[in-house]
Write an enzyme that holds these catalytic residues in place. Sequence first.
Site, PDB file in Angstrom:
ATOM      1  N   CYS A  14       0.816  -1.225   0.000  1.00 16.04           N
ATOM      2  CA  CYS A  14       0.000   0.000   0.000  1.00 16.04           C
ATOM      3  C   CYS A  14       0.847   1.271   0.000  1.00 16.04           C
ATOM      4  O   CYS A  14       0.405   2.311  -0.471  1.00 16.04           O
ATOM      5  CB  CYS A  14      -0.922   0.019   1.211  1.00 16.04           C
ATOM      6  SG  CYS A  14      -1.977  -1.420   1.256  1.00 16.04           S
TER       7      CYS A  14
ATOM      8  N   HIS B 227      -3.871   6.920   0.888  1.00 19.01           N
ATOM      9  CA  HIS B 227      -4.078   5.593   0.316  1.00 19.01           C
ATOM     10  C   HIS B 227      -5.512   5.179   0.648  1.00 19.01           C
ATOM     11  O   HIS B 227      -5.950   5.317   1.793  1.00 19.01           O
ATOM     12  CB  HIS B 227      -3.069   4.613   0.922  1.00 19.01           C
ATOM     13  CG  HIS B 227      -3.483   3.195   0.751  1.00 19.01           C
ATOM     14  ND1 HIS B 227      -3.805   2.677  -0.481  1.00 19.01           N
ATOM     15  CD2 HIS B 227      -3.666   2.181   1.647  1.00 19.01           C
ATOM     16  CE1 HIS B 227      -4.156   1.409  -0.338  1.00 19.01           C
ATOM     17  NE2 HIS B 227      -4.078   1.082   0.939  1.00 19.01           N
TER      18      HIS B 227
ATOM     19  N   ASN C   2      -9.860  -0.902  -2.674  1.00 18.64           N
ATOM     20  CA  ASN C   2      -8.465  -0.640  -2.315  1.00 18.64           C
ATOM     21  C   ASN C   2      -7.575  -1.222  -3.416  1.00 18.64           C
ATOM     22  O   ASN C   2      -7.552  -2.430  -3.624  1.00 18.64           O
ATOM     23  CB  ASN C   2      -8.201  -1.322  -0.961  1.00 18.64           C
ATOM     24  CG  ASN C   2      -6.766  -1.187  -0.482  1.00 18.64           C
ATOM     25  OD1 ASN C   2      -5.868  -0.860  -1.259  1.00 18.64           O
ATOM     26  ND2 ASN C   2      -6.547  -1.455   0.791  1.00 18.64           N
TER      27      ASN C   2
HETATM   28  O1  UT7 Z   1      -4.649  -1.272   2.524  1.00 18.30           O
HETATM   29  C1  UT7 Z   1      -3.884  -2.022   3.380  1.00 18.30           C
HETATM   30  C2  UT7 Z   1      -4.257  -1.802   4.763  1.00 18.30           C
HETATM   31  N1  UT7 Z   1      -5.540  -2.418   5.055  1.00 18.30           N
HETATM   32  C3  UT7 Z   1      -6.374  -1.809   5.860  1.00 18.30           C
HETATM   33  O2  UT7 Z   1      -6.107  -0.720   6.279  1.00 18.30           O
HETATM   34  C4  UT7 Z   1      -7.618  -2.554   6.275  1.00 18.30           C
HETATM   35  C5  UT7 Z   1      -7.886  -2.299   7.726  1.00 18.30           C
HETATM   36  N2  UT7 Z   1      -9.021  -3.070   8.233  1.00 18.30           N
HETATM   37  C6  UT7 Z   1     -10.282  -2.844   7.845  1.00 18.30           C
HETATM   38  O3  UT7 Z   1     -10.536  -2.011   7.004  1.00 18.30           O
HETATM   39  C7  UT7 Z   1     -11.379  -3.608   8.546  1.00 18.30           C
HETATM   40  O4  UT7 Z   1     -10.832  -4.359   9.593  1.00 18.30           O
HETATM   41  C8  UT7 Z   1     -12.174  -4.549   7.606  1.00 18.30           C
HETATM   42  C9  UT7 Z   1     -13.017  -3.743   6.653  1.00 18.30           C
HETATM   43  C10 UT7 Z   1     -11.234  -5.459   6.849  1.00 18.30           C
HETATM   44  C11 UT7 Z   1     -13.109  -5.447   8.426  1.00 18.30           C
HETATM   45  O5  UT7 Z   1     -13.972  -4.663   9.189  1.00 18.30           O
HETATM   46  P1  UT7 Z   1     -14.125  -4.914  10.746  1.00 18.30           P
HETATM   47  O6  UT7 Z   1     -15.139  -3.977  11.206  1.00 18.30           O
HETATM   48  O7  UT7 Z   1     -12.781  -4.845  11.376  1.00 18.30           O
HETATM   49  O8  UT7 Z   1     -14.724  -6.388  10.778  1.00 18.30           O
HETATM   50  P2  UT7 Z   1     -14.145  -7.714  11.458  1.00 18.30           P
HETATM   51  O9  UT7 Z   1     -13.022  -8.260  10.656  1.00 18.30           O
HETATM   52  O10 UT7 Z   1     -13.913  -7.466  12.916  1.00 18.30           O
HETATM   53  O11 UT7 Z   1     -15.366  -8.701  11.308  1.00 18.30           O
HETATM   54  C12 UT7 Z   1     -16.628  -8.458  11.949  1.00 18.30           C
HETATM   55  C13 UT7 Z   1     -17.619  -9.506  11.513  1.00 18.30           C
HETATM   56  C14 UT7 Z   1     -17.094 -10.931  11.687  1.00 18.30           C
HETATM   57  O12 UT7 Z   1     -18.188 -11.750  12.045  1.00 18.30           O
HETATM   58  P3  UT7 Z   1     -18.416 -12.162  13.590  1.00 18.30           P
HETATM   59  O13 UT7 Z   1     -17.160 -12.902  13.991  1.00 18.30           O
HETATM   60  O14 UT7 Z   1     -18.599 -10.884  14.338  1.00 18.30           O
HETATM   61  O15 UT7 Z   1     -19.623 -13.018  13.522  1.00 18.30           O
HETATM   62  C15 UT7 Z   1     -16.673 -11.313  10.292  1.00 18.30           C
HETATM   63  O16 UT7 Z   1     -16.721 -12.695  10.052  1.00 18.30           O
HETATM   64  O17 UT7 Z   1     -17.929  -9.363  10.118  1.00 18.30           O
HETATM   65  C16 UT7 Z   1     -17.700 -10.613   9.447  1.00 18.30           C
HETATM   66  N3  UT7 Z   1     -17.247 -10.315   8.094  1.00 18.30           N
HETATM   67  C17 UT7 Z   1     -18.082 -10.132   7.057  1.00 18.30           C
HETATM   68  N4  UT7 Z   1     -19.414 -10.178   6.957  1.00 18.30           N
HETATM   69  C18 UT7 Z   1     -19.962  -9.930   5.752  1.00 18.30           C
HETATM   70  C19 UT7 Z   1     -15.969 -10.157   7.655  1.00 18.30           C
HETATM   71  N5  UT7 Z   1     -15.974  -9.871   6.352  1.00 18.30           N
HETATM   72  C20 UT7 Z   1     -17.276  -9.859   5.949  1.00 18.30           C
HETATM   73  C21 UT7 Z   1     -17.891  -9.610   4.716  1.00 18.30           C
HETATM   74  N6  UT7 Z   1     -19.246  -9.656   4.667  1.00 18.30           N
HETATM   75  N7  UT7 Z   1     -17.209  -9.320   3.587  1.00 18.30           N
END
Ligand code: UT7
Length: 355
Positions: free
Chosen positions: A116, A282, A312
């Site tokens: 990134c 980014h 992204n």
């Molecule tokens: O560019 C490089 C750097 N990358 C970043 O900066 C990314 C940084 N991280 C993020 O942007 C966020 O962490 C994400 C967008 C990737 C994820 O969002 P989050 O709010 O942190 O969600 P999470 O990973 O904590 O997941 C929450 C819930 C989980 O379910 P449970 O365990 O609460 O039942 C996941 O399984 O959301 C679920 N989940 C999804 N549900 C529907 C994860 N991905 C998805 C999805 N659709 N695509």
Amino acid sequence: MLRSKIAGIGRYVPEKTVTNQDLEKVMDTTDAWVQERTGIKERHYAHKYEETATTMGARAAAIAIERAGIQKEDVDFIIFATLSPDYYFPGCGVLLQRELGITSTEIAALDIRNQCSGFVYGLSVADQFIKTGMYKNILLVGAEIHSMGLDFSTEGRNVTVIFGDGAGAVVLQPTEEEGRGVLTTKLHSDGTYAEKLALINPGAHAGYHYRKLGEEVDLGYPETEYGETFITQKMLDDKLFYPYMDGPFVFKMAVQKFPEVIMEALHAVGLAPSDINMLVPHQANLRISEFVAKKLGLGPDQVWSNIQKYGNTTAASIPIALCEAVEAGAVKPGDLVCLAAFGSGFTWGSALIRW
Ligand code: UT7
């Protein structure tokens, strides 16, 4: 004083648009989840058999070269940032040279693997070469083709919904115009968390790294005396070749490092957040950009966001966004533009440019 200026900028995103609703059909996700957590509505995917990071990079580069008012033969150094290269080796730099039809061997080509923050790192490298007078027309490209290697099953949904394909390019030239050009760049890295956002297979003895992290992962290395560790049948069977991301951990680091590295650059040249006309971060997540803007006291018209349309695109995201902002007239001569990135490595960095 000799400085680097962006003399031309171009972008290319592939034609195919993939909406969140399209992804709903192949994995357990929803448009509402993706929009609420990331801001993304759709992304573009490259043509499956005809486009690569190099071909997309070449499309963006051709525009940047034309806008810089030079010929492709004038380019004396290519810097190519990508995490999704056409080949494991050689890198995309030389492939881009060939794709553009640059036959001179007086040129040099360098590949950057900083995910990134690849574009910001590339800009900093280019800036040093321009300031020393070594090169006069540096072509810096950021291009990615994520769509070829993501897990489109529900297992991979937290990573797959985020990423998109595209390319951006700039031509950097020296300028002595008072106050214009790249004012400063700041770069950082911390390998402690390398595996928090990584694609480690295939790789050279990836098992060693797993064990060091305290995990015993069976990669299925056969009992042969030599070789056969780079790709094993087990890696394929267990789908161990997809990118992994600890999203919440990366998110927490990102919202800390973005403001820090922006402030570091501003301090270095005696400026404040209020001096920034346009922040082009980014495009990792709309929530991250909004958090950074709030922390620095920047209004919505001071921050460029296009993740809604492209997702992204890692190394390509900043040049695509900057190009869009310039084309829209949102960046004008004399404006202070701030670029900032954070990502896998972890590596992060910032740049201040007087446009
Ligand atoms: O560019 C490089 C750097 N990358 C970043 O900066 C990314 C940084 N991280 C993020 O942007 C966020 O962490 C994400 C967008 C990737 C994820 O969002 P989050 O709010 O942190 O969600 P999470 O990973 O904590 O997941 C929450 C819930 C989980 O379910 P449970 O365990 O609460 O039942 C996941 O399984 O959301 C679920 N989940 C999804 N549900 C529907 C994860 N991905 C998805 C999805 N659709 N695509």
